[in-house]
Design an enzyme around this catalytic site. Structure first.
Site, PDB file in Angstrom:
ATOM      1  N   GLY A 116      46.952  42.455  46.246  1.00  0.00           N
ATOM      2  CA  GLY A 116      45.536  42.753  45.977  1.00  0.00           C
ATOM      3  C   GLY A 116      44.914  41.560  45.278  1.00  0.00           C
ATOM      4  O   GLY A 116      44.191  40.774  45.871  1.00  0.00           O
ATOM      5  N   TRP A 138      43.101  49.945  50.601  1.00  0.00           N
ATOM      6  CA  TRP A 138      41.848  49.917  49.836  1.00  0.00           C
ATOM      7  C   TRP A 138      40.731  49.336  50.707  1.00  0.00           C
ATOM      8  O   TRP A 138      39.879  48.605  50.205  1.00  0.00           O
ATOM      9  CB  TRP A 138      41.969  49.108  48.528  1.00  0.00           C
ATOM     10  CG  TRP A 138      43.091  49.540  47.667  1.00  0.00           C
ATOM     11  CD1 TRP A 138      44.189  48.812  47.334  1.00  0.00           C
ATOM     12  CD2 TRP A 138      43.258  50.822  47.039  1.00  0.00           C
ATOM     13  NE1 TRP A 138      45.027  49.560  46.543  1.00  0.00           N
ATOM     14  CE2 TRP A 138      44.478  50.796  46.344  1.00  0.00           C
ATOM     15  CE3 TRP A 138      42.486  52.006  47.007  1.00  0.00           C
ATOM     16  CZ2 TRP A 138      44.956  51.878  45.623  1.00  0.00           C
ATOM     17  CZ3 TRP A 138      42.962  53.082  46.293  1.00  0.00           C
ATOM     18  CH2 TRP A 138      44.172  53.007  45.620  1.00  0.00           C
ATOM     19  N   ILE A 139      40.754  49.651  51.982  1.00  0.00           N
ATOM     20  CA  ILE A 139      39.763  49.048  52.877  1.00  0.00           C
ATOM     21  C   ILE A 139      38.522  49.940  52.933  1.00  0.00           C
ATOM     22  O   ILE A 139      38.548  51.036  53.511  1.00  0.00           O
ATOM     23  CB  ILE A 139      40.354  48.812  54.292  1.00  0.00           C
ATOM     24  CG1 ILE A 139      41.667  48.011  54.190  1.00  0.00           C
ATOM     25  CG2 ILE A 139      39.326  48.115  55.180  1.00  0.00           C
ATOM     26  CD1 ILE A 139      41.579  46.714  53.372  1.00  0.00           C
ATOM     27  N   ARG A 155      14.425  64.108  23.542  1.00  0.00           N
ATOM     28  CA  ARG A 155      15.330  65.000  22.808  1.00  0.00           C
ATOM     29  C   ARG A 155      15.025  64.992  21.307  1.00  0.00           C
ATOM     30  O   ARG A 155      14.974  63.931  20.682  1.00  0.00           O
ATOM     31  CB  ARG A 155      16.764  64.520  23.059  1.00  0.00           C
ATOM     32  CG  ARG A 155      17.808  65.132  22.180  1.00  0.00           C
ATOM     33  CD  ARG A 155      18.307  66.421  22.758  1.00  0.00           C
ATOM     34  NE  ARG A 155      19.566  66.809  22.138  1.00  0.00           N
ATOM     35  CZ  ARG A 155      19.884  68.070  21.900  1.00  0.00           C
ATOM     36  NH1 ARG A 155      19.056  69.033  22.234  1.00  0.00           N
ATOM     37  NH2 ARG A 155      21.048  68.363  21.365  1.00  0.00           N
ATOM     38  N   GLN A 214      18.031  55.146  13.884  1.00  0.00           N
ATOM     39  CA  GLN A 214      18.359  53.726  14.050  1.00  0.00           C
ATOM     40  C   GLN A 214      19.630  53.521  14.879  1.00  0.00           C
ATOM     41  O   GLN A 214      19.750  52.529  15.594  1.00  0.00           O
ATOM     42  CB  GLN A 214      18.500  53.054  12.680  1.00  0.00           C
ATOM     43  CG  GLN A 214      17.141  52.777  12.063  1.00  0.00           C
ATOM     44  CD  GLN A 214      17.218  51.830  10.883  1.00  0.00           C
ATOM     45  OE1 GLN A 214      18.281  51.623  10.312  1.00  0.00           O
ATOM     46  NE2 GLN A 214      16.095  51.274  10.497  1.00  0.00           N
ATOM     47  N   GLY A 262      26.957  66.197  25.162  1.00  0.00           N
ATOM     48  CA  GLY A 262      27.763  67.006  26.085  1.00  0.00           C
ATOM     49  C   GLY A 262      27.217  67.009  27.503  1.00  0.00           C
ATOM     50  O   GLY A 262      27.973  66.984  28.483  1.00  0.00           O
ATOM     51  N   GLU A 275      36.897  43.353  44.696  1.00  0.00           N
ATOM     52  CA  GLU A 275      36.484  41.949  44.904  1.00  0.00           C
ATOM     53  C   GLU A 275      36.873  41.052  43.729  1.00  0.00           C
ATOM     54  O   GLU A 275      36.138  40.146  43.340  1.00  0.00           O
ATOM     55  CB  GLU A 275      34.995  41.852  45.247  1.00  0.00           C
ATOM     56  CG  GLU A 275      34.743  42.381  46.643  1.00  0.00           C
ATOM     57  CD  GLU A 275      33.311  42.273  47.084  1.00  0.00           C
ATOM     58  OE1 GLU A 275      32.716  41.207  46.901  1.00  0.00           O
ATOM     59  OE2 GLU A 275      32.800  43.273  47.627  1.00  0.00           O
ATOM     60  N   GLY A 276      38.045  41.350  43.189  1.00  0.00           N
ATOM     61  CA  GLY A 276      38.572  40.547  42.089  1.00  0.00           C
ATOM     62  C   GLY A 276      38.362  41.252  40.775  1.00  0.00           C
ATOM     63  O   GLY A 276      37.243  41.322  40.260  1.00  0.00           O
TER      64      GLY A 276
HETATM   65  N1  COS Z   1      36.358  28.461  48.170  1.00  0.00           N
HETATM   66  C1  COS Z   1      37.014  27.612  48.997  1.00  0.00           C
HETATM   67  N2  COS Z   1      38.319  27.302  48.854  1.00  0.00           N
HETATM   68  C2  COS Z   1      38.985  27.872  47.829  1.00  0.00           C
HETATM   69  C3  COS Z   1      38.369  28.766  46.935  1.00  0.00           C
HETATM   70  C4  COS Z   1      36.995  29.040  47.138  1.00  0.00           C
HETATM   71  N3  COS Z   1      36.365  29.888  46.314  1.00  0.00           N
HETATM   72  N4  COS Z   1      39.276  29.169  46.012  1.00  0.00           N
HETATM   73  C5  COS Z   1      40.415  28.543  46.318  1.00  0.00           C
HETATM   74  N5  COS Z   1      40.240  27.757  47.410  1.00  0.00           N
HETATM   75  C6  COS Z   1      41.242  26.897  48.024  1.00  0.00           C
HETATM   76  C7  COS Z   1      41.823  25.977  46.937  1.00  0.00           C
HETATM   77  O1  COS Z   1      41.047  24.794  46.808  1.00  0.00           O
HETATM   78  C8  COS Z   1      43.206  25.697  47.470  1.00  0.00           C
HETATM   79  O2  COS Z   1      43.113  24.696  48.467  1.00  0.00           O
HETATM   80  P1  COS Z   1      44.265  23.579  48.620  1.00  0.00           P
HETATM   81  O3  COS Z   1      45.500  24.343  48.986  1.00  0.00           O
HETATM   82  O4  COS Z   1      43.757  22.716  49.707  1.00  0.00           O
HETATM   83  O5  COS Z   1      44.356  22.925  47.281  1.00  0.00           O
HETATM   84  C9  COS Z   1      43.607  26.990  48.146  1.00  0.00           C
HETATM   85  O6  COS Z   1      42.370  27.656  48.472  1.00  0.00           O
HETATM   86  C10 COS Z   1      44.473  27.858  47.269  1.00  0.00           C
HETATM   87  O7  COS Z   1      43.754  28.124  46.073  1.00  0.00           O
HETATM   88  P2  COS Z   1      44.495  28.563  44.710  1.00  0.00           P
HETATM   89  O8  COS Z   1      45.605  27.593  44.415  1.00  0.00           O
HETATM   90  O9  COS Z   1      43.453  28.773  43.676  1.00  0.00           O
HETATM   91  O10 COS Z   1      45.179  29.954  45.167  1.00  0.00           O
HETATM   92  P3  COS Z   1      45.796  31.087  44.321  1.00  0.00           P
HETATM   93  O11 COS Z   1      46.750  31.823  45.150  1.00  0.00           O
HETATM   94  O12 COS Z   1      46.305  30.565  43.004  1.00  0.00           O
HETATM   95  O13 COS Z   1      44.476  32.021  44.088  1.00  0.00           O
HETATM   96  C11 COS Z   1      43.189  33.722  42.972  1.00  0.00           C
HETATM   97  C12 COS Z   1      44.412  32.802  43.022  1.00  0.00           C
HETATM   98  C13 COS Z   1      43.551  34.721  41.893  1.00  0.00           C
HETATM   99  C14 COS Z   1      41.978  32.922  42.542  1.00  0.00           C
HETATM  100  C15 COS Z   1      42.863  34.407  44.325  1.00  0.00           C
HETATM  101  O14 COS Z   1      44.048  34.953  44.878  1.00  0.00           O
HETATM  102  C16 COS Z   1      41.841  35.520  44.163  1.00  0.00           C
HETATM  103  O15 COS Z   1      40.638  35.285  44.087  1.00  0.00           O
HETATM  104  N6  COS Z   1      42.315  36.789  44.115  1.00  0.00           N
HETATM  105  C17 COS Z   1      41.481  37.966  44.060  1.00  0.00           C
HETATM  106  C18 COS Z   1      41.218  38.436  45.420  1.00  0.00           C
HETATM  107  C19 COS Z   1      40.353  39.619  45.461  1.00  0.00           C
HETATM  108  O16 COS Z   1      39.190  39.518  45.134  1.00  0.00           O
HETATM  109  N7  COS Z   1      40.932  40.746  45.888  1.00  0.00           N
HETATM  110  C20 COS Z   1      40.210  41.927  46.096  1.00  0.00           C
HETATM  111  C21 COS Z   1      40.193  42.198  47.562  1.00  0.00           C
HETATM  112  S1  COS Z   1      38.629  42.224  48.257  1.00  0.00           S
HETATM  113  S2  COS Z   1      37.999  44.009  47.790  1.00  0.00           S
END
Ligand code: COS
Length: 396
Positions: free
Chosen positions: A138, A163-164, A273, A284, A346, A369-370
């Site tokens: 996730g 979780w789609i 109220r 306050q 309540g 979304e993170g």
């Molecule tokens: N835009 C473009 N490229 C991106 C980017 C962005 N916002 N973020 C990262 N990249 C690129 C990086 O530059 C890196 O490129 P290189 O391999 O060429 O250096 C590559 O993608 C990998 O990036 P990174 O090393 O940051 O990857 P990680 O696996 O460490 O990423 C996080 C970690 C936590 C940032 C990422 O997995 C994330 O955002 N997770 C949350 C996802 C999410 O929102 N999940 C919910 C599902 S949607 S409901």
């Protein structure tokens, strides 16, 4: 709803203000009769159709597909979500998923791919979905295991996505899978998968505290043409992250809309109220509660529209700004809504009260979304990279 104190700022032009006014008037009248929270599938279908018919889903697609502006205008998306989130969480959801579900196509699709998907999503005749998360991947997207194996002119998808949102009612999914060009993040690709593709099934519908269509998808020997891939093999992670960079600010905006509604409800209650022989608003401690909420929502607004404005001005990466906006706005909105419940006493936890609904609605926004913890990783990494770049610059 967004007030003129925000919309009059130079972040916006007249078209934004007109869009905000038109959507606010439409939503107040049209949304409530369309929503039945006991029938989320039917409600979402009705909301998408109505939003499409009224022309608001044009904000979810680029200009060459009948969109409002050349690219996806993040300020318009944020205005829409703040406005709809104020009125009803499901209306916000129905709108947002049309944008997120086609986001990777709008941003990275070929003219042909866009033309195949965007018009029906814009008109509200088709429902879109974004399939990234998995049972064991996730927050850590790079750990995904759903595979896409090249078989002649096709890719074969196998695995689970969970979780789609819109799972079960979507007509089309953008699915991320491992094609294996490299380990981790560099070995993922994105595909457009119509819902009726053989081998794609709904494994489970998921019920949550603020119900909306949500499911686990199973891919079992699911063949898609190689032309369904977005971008190149290995581009999937970048496509997912760039899409989230756009839509994370909009999650923040939805939270702002919900927070603004909670504050409006709490204020109306505090004024009406009577307590200890005077309106609750005269105490306050009530004033302190309202003041904290006002300040937290106004701070969130500025962060949201800073991120959106930067993106719309063509800044290539707004990863940090979007993460800051999402973290602050969702966390602040949760606090504002909790305070509103406290003002209601309540009555605030009684089923059917708006603040009770908002309390359930807001919770998932701090996760999807993170999660807030992921935003902290993103913010800290960007900050440390800026620091390193400045130190390097200082050496030269
Ligand atoms: N835009 C473009 N490229 C991106 C980017 C962005 N916002 N973020 C990262 N990249 C690129 C990086 O530059 C890196 O490129 P290189 O391999 O060429 O250096 C590559 O993608 C990998 O990036 P990174 O090393 O940051 O990857 P990680 O696996 O460490 O990423 C996080 C970690 C936590 C940032 C990422 O997995 C994330 O955002 N997770 C949350 C996802 C999410 O929102 N999940 C919910 C599902 S949607 S409901």
């Amino acid at each position: 709803m967004l007030g003129s104190d925000i919309l009059d700022l130079p972040f916006f032009d007249e078209a934004h203000r007109a869009f905000a006014r038109r959507l606010a008037a439409w939503a107040r009248e049209t949304v409530p009769p369309l929503v039945d929270h006991h029938d989320v599938d039917g409600s979402c279908r009705r909301l998408v159709a109505a939003l499409g018919e009224a022309g608001f889903l044009a904000a979810c697609v680029p200009g060459d597909q009948g969109g409002l502006r050349e690219g996806l205008d993040v300020r318009t998306l944020c205005i829409a979500r703040a406005t709809l989130g104020y009125v009803d969480g499901l209306a916000d959801f129905a709108f947002a998923m049309q944008g997120l579900g086609t986001g990777p196509i709008s941003l990275f699709g070929t003219a042909e791919q866009k033309a195949a998907c965007c018009p029906s999503v814009r008109s509200g005749h088709a429902i879109a979905a974004f399939a990234l998360s998995e049972p064991d991947a996730g927050s850590d997207v790079a750990a995904m295991t759903t595979s896409a194996t090249r078989v002649g002119a096709h890719y074969r998808l196998d695995g689970l996505k969970t979780w789609i949102s819109n799972g079960g009612i979507a007509d089309c999914y953008v699915v991320f899978a491992r094609t294996g060009e490299a380990p981790g993040a560099r070995g993922l690709s994105a595909f457009i998968v119509p819902a009726d593709t053989p081998g794609l099934a709904i494994a489970e519908r998921i019920d949550v505290i603020a119900p909306h269509p949500l499911a686990t998808l199973k891919f079992d020997n699911c063949l898609v043409p190689a032309g369904a891939m977005l971008g190149k093999p290995g581009d999937g992670f970048r496509i997912a992250m760039a899409t989230l960079d756009v839509f994370r600010s909009t999650v923040a905006a939805a939270a702002l809309g919900m927070g603004n509604r909670a504050l409006a409800e709490a204020t109306a209650r505090a004024v009406k109220r009577q307590m200890f022989g005077a309106p609750l608003a005269d105490l306050q401690l009530t004033q302190a509660s309202l003041a904290d909420s006002v300040a937290e929502l106004e701070a969130a607004s500025l962060l949201i529209f800073r991120a959106a404005y930067a993106k719309d001005q063509g800044k290539p990466r707004i990863t940090k700004e979007a993460a800051v906006a999402k973290m602050v706005a969702t966390e602040n909105a949760q606090k504002v809504i909790d305070r509103a419940i406290q003002v209601f006493g309540g009555l605030g936890v009684k089923k059917g009260e708006k603040v009770e609904e908002l309390y359930r609605d807001i919770r998932a926004l701090r996760i999807y979304e993170g999660a807030t913890e992921v935003q902290k990783i993103v913010i800290a990494r960007a900050h440390l990279a800026e620091h390193a770049a400045a130190a390097e610059g200082g050496k030269r």
